[in-house]
Design an enzyme around this catalytic site. Structure first.
Site, mmCIF file in Angstrom:
data_model
loop_
_atom_site.group_PDB
_atom_site.id
_atom_site.type_symbol
_atom_site.label_atom_id
_atom_site.label_comp_id
_atom_site.label_asym_id
_atom_site.label_seq_id
_atom_site.Cartn_x
_atom_site.Cartn_y
_atom_site.Cartn_z
ATOM 1 N N PRO A 73 0.801 -1.236 0.000
ATOM 2 C CA PRO A 73 0.000 0.000 0.000
ATOM 3 C C PRO A 73 0.833 1.287 0.000
ATOM 4 O O PRO A 73 0.499 2.224 -0.734
ATOM 5 C CB PRO A 73 -0.833 -0.137 1.280
ATOM 6 C CG PRO A 73 -0.947 -1.619 1.498
ATOM 7 C CD PRO A 73 0.357 -2.193 1.040
ATOM 8 N N LYS A 181 4.418 8.892 -10.868
ATOM 9 C CA LYS A 181 3.142 8.232 -10.544
ATOM 10 C C LYS A 181 2.246 9.153 -9.709
ATOM 11 O O LYS A 181 1.049 9.305 -9.986
ATOM 12 C CB LYS A 181 3.434 6.931 -9.771
ATOM 13 C CG LYS A 181 2.216 6.256 -9.193
ATOM 14 C CD LYS A 181 1.243 5.792 -10.251
ATOM 15 C CE LYS A 181 -0.033 5.257 -9.611
ATOM 16 N NZ LYS A 181 -1.077 5.006 -10.606
HETATM 17 P P1 NAD Z 1 -4.278 -3.808 -1.797
HETATM 18 O O1 NAD Z 1 -4.578 -3.221 -0.477
HETATM 19 O O2 NAD Z 1 -5.339 -4.502 -2.573
HETATM 20 O O3 NAD Z 1 -3.045 -4.851 -1.636
HETATM 21 C C1 NAD Z 1 -1.961 -4.652 -0.770
HETATM 22 C C2 NAD Z 1 -1.509 -6.009 -0.257
HETATM 23 O O4 NAD Z 1 -0.360 -5.812 0.577
HETATM 24 C C3 NAD Z 1 -2.572 -6.723 0.598
HETATM 25 O O5 NAD Z 1 -2.752 -8.049 0.137
HETATM 26 C C4 NAD Z 1 -1.976 -6.688 2.011
HETATM 27 O O6 NAD Z 1 -2.340 -7.812 2.791
HETATM 28 C C5 NAD Z 1 -0.490 -6.681 1.702
HETATM 29 N N1 NAD Z 1 0.310 -6.128 2.797
HETATM 30 C C6 NAD Z 1 0.061 -5.021 3.539
HETATM 31 N N2 NAD Z 1 1.042 -4.836 4.439
HETATM 32 C C7 NAD Z 1 1.926 -5.861 4.264
HETATM 33 C C8 NAD Z 1 3.167 -6.228 4.883
HETATM 34 N N3 NAD Z 1 3.673 -5.511 5.898
HETATM 35 N N4 NAD Z 1 3.799 -7.329 4.450
HETATM 36 C C9 NAD Z 1 3.297 -8.070 3.430
HETATM 37 N N5 NAD Z 1 2.126 -7.782 2.795
HETATM 38 C C10 NAD Z 1 1.462 -6.684 3.214
HETATM 39 O O7 NAD Z 1 -3.619 -2.631 -2.652
HETATM 40 P P2 NAD Z 1 -3.543 -2.491 -4.259
HETATM 41 O O8 NAD Z 1 -4.769 -1.830 -4.749
HETATM 42 O O9 NAD Z 1 -3.093 -3.791 -4.831
HETATM 43 O O10 NAD Z 1 -2.364 -1.400 -4.365
HETATM 44 C C11 NAD Z 1 -1.002 -1.730 -4.151
HETATM 45 C C12 NAD Z 1 -0.167 -0.520 -4.562
HETATM 46 O O11 NAD Z 1 -0.404 -0.234 -5.938
HETATM 47 C C13 NAD Z 1 -0.511 0.767 -3.794
HETATM 48 O O12 NAD Z 1 0.656 1.510 -3.576
HETATM 49 C C14 NAD Z 1 -1.449 1.503 -4.747
HETATM 50 O O13 NAD Z 1 -1.450 2.894 -4.521
HETATM 51 C C15 NAD Z 1 -0.870 1.094 -6.085
HETATM 52 N N6 NAD Z 1 -1.803 1.092 -7.239
HETATM 53 C C16 NAD Z 1 -3.053 0.560 -7.109
HETATM 54 C C17 NAD Z 1 -3.886 0.544 -8.221
HETATM 55 C C18 NAD Z 1 -5.287 -0.057 -8.169
HETATM 56 O O14 NAD Z 1 -6.025 0.094 -9.142
HETATM 57 N N7 NAD Z 1 -5.677 -0.747 -7.108
HETATM 58 C C19 NAD Z 1 -3.442 1.039 -9.454
HETATM 59 C C20 NAD Z 1 -2.153 1.534 -9.548
HETATM 60 C C21 NAD Z 1 -1.333 1.547 -8.421
#
Ligand code: NAD
Length: 311
Positions: A73, A181
């Site tokens: 995140p 980004k």
């Molecule tokens: P998400 O919350 O769906 O996934 C994050 C994952 O990280 C979760 O499975 C969580 O359990 C895991 N996690 C959290 N803390 C952890 C730790 N200490 N150790 C191991 N695992 C851990 O988030 P997402 O939507 O997949 O986004 C991830 C990144 O990508 C973010 O930085 C977000 O801003 C970026 N992003 C997201 C999107 C989107 O459409 N969702 C698009 C572009 C970029």
């Protein structure tokens, strides 16, 4: 061939890791939510599952991999996983010469600091955040903004990134990917905000927001949001883009903070930063980002509702 470690099997990480495995790499995945990582591997088709395993700890992943991708995140969590996580900091277990690619949308200043800490251990960090939401993560057609100036590391990363992205832009030294980004997302959030305001004003005046959106799509007010977010998420009241309000507010905050740090005057960016922080605080970080419209609807006493059906 190198085994690729992938940490963070969330909305984006899961389809991205699957595409790396589909491209023929052996993959070890890890997520703080162990059940999520196990379910991810169990849900893969058999050929891909054969080369993908869930690591039971960061130490196990570090011992198996010399290239590790983080899709977490925030940059704070990435730093925690690499340097201080109670499971055993990842960096302590990685061999010198390893490569870490942070594909999360992290803050660029923190990324540079992390890069310096990892360099002391002989580990190279690249930043490679993505744009394209979950559908393009699934199809392996993300836009990737690659930061770093270690040519050997950039070349080593490229085939893995190609498994997830259609366009890989080398945008500058370490941190530039994360800066790009955040700046992309503040542009997107600004366009979303003003599109919502225009539809609210229009509906109160007597226009149909669905018709307005059709006009925007073929006029100079066209944006990604008129093409996608409003017709798919807002006007249908689906609010399920797979990208949370908390994460987008974080990105807008990173862009505003970057502007502050370099002393730039950015009144629009700072206003949008405040509006998205307020929206996150009212609706909750776990809501879909498109649901921020509900706050502006409430303030204006209107719910965006298409009047014409089926055309
Ligand atoms: P998400 O919350 O769906 O996934 C994050 C994952 O990280 C979760 O499975 C969580 O359990 C895991 N996690 C959290 N803390 C952890 C730790 N200490 N150790 C191991 N695992 C851990 O988030 P997402 O939507 O997949 O986004 C991830 C990144 O990508 C973010 O930085 C977000 O801003 C970026 N992003 C997201 C999107 C989107 O459409 N969702 C698009 C572009 C970029």
């Amino acid at each position: 061939m190198n085994v690729i470690g992938f940490i963070g099997i969330g909305n984006m990480g899961a389809p991205m890791a699957a595409n790396i495995a589909r491209a023929g790499f052996a993959v070890r995945v890890f997520d703080a939510d162990r059940a999520r990582a196990a379910a991810f591997v169990a849900g893969l088709d058999p050929l891909v599952a054969a080369q993908t395993r869930a690591a039971s700890s960061l130490a196990e992943l570090a011992a198996a991999c010399q290239v590790v991708i983080t899709m977490l995140p925030t940059g704070d969590i990435v730093r925690d996983v690499l340097l201080t996580d109670e499971d055993g900091a990842l960096a302590a277990g990685l061999a010198p010469g390893s490569l870490v690619i942070d594909m999360s949308s992290s803050d660029p200043t923190g990324t540079r600091a992390l890069g310096a800490r990892l360099r002391e251990r002989g580990i190279t960090l690249l930043d490679a955040p993505v744009s394209g939401l979950v559908p393009r993560a699934r199809t392996g057609t993300l836009t990737i903004m690659l930061g770093g100036d270690d040519e050997a590391a950039l070349a080593r990363a490229e085939p893995v990134l190609r498994a997830m992205g259609e366009r890989v832009f080398r945008v500058g030294p370490l941190g530039c990917g994360h800066a790009m980004k955040a700046l992309n997302n503040v542009v997107a959030a600004t366009a979303f905000t003003v599109t919502a305001e225009a539809l609210i004003v229009g509906q109160r005046f007597g226009l149909d927001p669905a018709v307005m959106n059709e006009v925007l799509k073929v006029s100079s007010g066209r944006t990604f949001h008129a093409d996608t977010s409003f017709p798919d998420q807002v006007l249908t009241r689906r609010f399920a883009s797979g990208f949370t309000l908390g994460l987008l507010a974080k990105d807008v905050g990173i862009a505003g903070g970057l502007a502050d740090d370099i002393g730039a005057q950015t009144p629009v960016m700072q206003l949008v930063r405040r509006l998205w922080a307020e929206g996150r605080d009212e609706l909750g970080p776990g809501e879909d980002n498109s649901a921020i419209v509900r706050r502006w609807e409430r303030i204006n006493g209107v719910t965006l509702q298409p009047q014409r059906k089926g055309d």
